[in-house]
Write an enzyme that holds these catalytic residues in place. Structure first.
Site, short mmCIF file in Angstrom:
data_model
loop_
_atom_site.label_atom_id
_atom_site.label_comp_id
_atom_site.label_asym_id
_atom_site.label_seq_id
_atom_site.Cartn_x
_atom_site.Cartn_y
_atom_site.Cartn_z
CB ALA A 24 -0.91 0.00 1.23
N GLY A 26 0.53 5.19 1.13
CA GLY A 26 -0.36 6.13 1.84
C GLY A 26 0.16 7.53 1.67
CE LYS A 44 2.39 4.11 8.55
NZ LYS A 44 1.08 4.79 8.60
CG ASP A 148 -6.36 10.31 7.40
OD1 ASP A 148 -7.37 10.69 6.78
OD2 ASP A 148 -5.32 9.92 6.84
N1 ADE Z 1 -1.86 -2.05 4.62
C1 ADE Z 1 -1.57 -1.08 5.48
N2 ADE Z 1 -1.14 -1.62 6.64
C2 ADE Z 1 -1.16 -2.96 6.50
C3 ADE Z 1 -0.86 -4.06 7.33
N3 ADE Z 1 -0.42 -3.89 8.58
N4 ADE Z 1 -1.03 -5.29 6.85
C4 ADE Z 1 -1.48 -5.45 5.59
N5 ADE Z 1 -1.78 -4.48 4.76
C5 ADE Z 1 -1.63 -3.22 5.21
#
Ligand code: ADE
Length: 304
Positions: A24, A26, A44, A148
């Site tokens: 993902a 963001g 992340k 958010d």
């Molecule tokens: N997308 C954003 N955070 C995530 C996560 N912890 N596990 C899987 N997809 C995600």
């Protein structure tokens, strides 16, 4: 000036993490599926210019009591690379089903799935909003506003219960302390309450919690719109107000729609009614506790 000067101290030794793939993207950073020992985790990565969100997010995860079923499980943080190419990592549990938004794009849901998802989401938000007093040697948990809240920031467990993620904009309200900058215009336009779109400038704790509840109302609508119990022919997944303003609304589009024309996402005749989350009057909005009680009521009615 060294941009890393205001960052929390470097945590311990590097964990042996193997990055697998991007899952993902963001507003702040990219979420990777990764492997840590024999377990999948989510990493992340925040660019250095978003260090403030990395700091805020870990600060929220490290609050007392935050180990909750309906809050994404935090594993730790790391600073990787040297000063010039520093990456800030936030490591959490990995959810194979991804976000609620992705899930609803690919799947419709039954009424009992809707109840499970809505109930667990409301439970997570009620917990986040709740202040828990200190007891014995366990410290207090302040009320936290997410700021958010949206279907991309709700993750789906394998049993389809939900947990809340992404605390990069969150604010904690410690009694007697200033919560820090509290200007209103943050979050995702589509999910912004009318008072936020209007540009009201000073919000207190309860005002912020009500702003989250408006966004929660939008996510409940997304769930209902993909529920097979209410309609034999469920339409394609749509974001809130997608029908009215399309994929990329401007702030002006949203202001005209939500503030001036007081439009809300269309509720089909046969859907369950839950519009009290998005009332124009912030004080009239349901609290997360009330949403949870309503969902429990629907579930009880189903069983009798
Ligand atoms: N997308 C954003 N955070 C995530 C996560 N912890 N596990 C899987 N997809 C995600």
């Amino acid at each position: 000036v060294d941009p890393t000067r205001d960052l929390p101290p470097s945590p311990g030794p590097e964990r042996p993490i193997k990055l697998i793939e991007v899952r993902a993207r963001g507003r702040f950073g990219t979420v990777w599926k990764a492997q840590l020992h024999d377990k999948l985790v989510a990493v992340k990565k925040f660019p250095l210019q978003d260090r403030h969100s990395w700091t805020t997010e870990q600060d929220i995860y490290r609050l007392p009591h935050m180990n909750h079923e309906n809050i994404l499980k935090f594993i730790g943080t790391e600073r990787r690379g040297d000063n010039l190419s520093l990456e800030l990592w936030l490591i959490t549990e990995f959810h194979q089903n991804g976000s609620l938004c992705e899930y609803l794009k690919g799947n419709t849901i039954t009424l009992s799935e809707l109840i499970k998802m809505a109930g667990s989401m409301a439970r997570g938000l009620a917990f986040l909003h709740d202040e828990i007093p200190a007891l014995g040697d366990k410290a207090a948990k302040p009320a936290v506003a997410h700021r958010d809240f949206k279907s991309k920031n709700v993750l789906i467990n394998t049993d389809l219960s939900c947990c809340i993620a992404d605390f990069g904009l969150a604010l904690k309200f410690e009694p007697g302390k200033n919560p820090g900058e509290t200007h209103g215009l943050v979050g995702t336009r589509r999910y912004m309450a009318p008072e936020v779109l209007e540009g009201a400038i000073s919000f207190n704790r309860d005002a912020f919690l009500r702003i989250d509840m408006y966004a929660c109302g939008m996510v409940l609508w997304e769930l209902l719109a993909r529920c097979t119990a209410t309609d034999a022919s469920v339409g394609e997944y749509q974001l809130p107000y997608e029908e009215e303003v399309g994929q990329h609304p401007t702030l002006e589009d949203m202001q005209e729609l939500v503030v001036i024309n007081k439009v809300r996402p269309a509720i089909k005749e046969h859907w369950l009614k839950h519009t009290e989350c998005w009332d124009h009057d912030a004080e009239a909005r349901l609290s997360a506790d009330c949403v949870l009680e309503r969902v429990n009521q629907v579930e009880r009615n189903m069983l009798t």
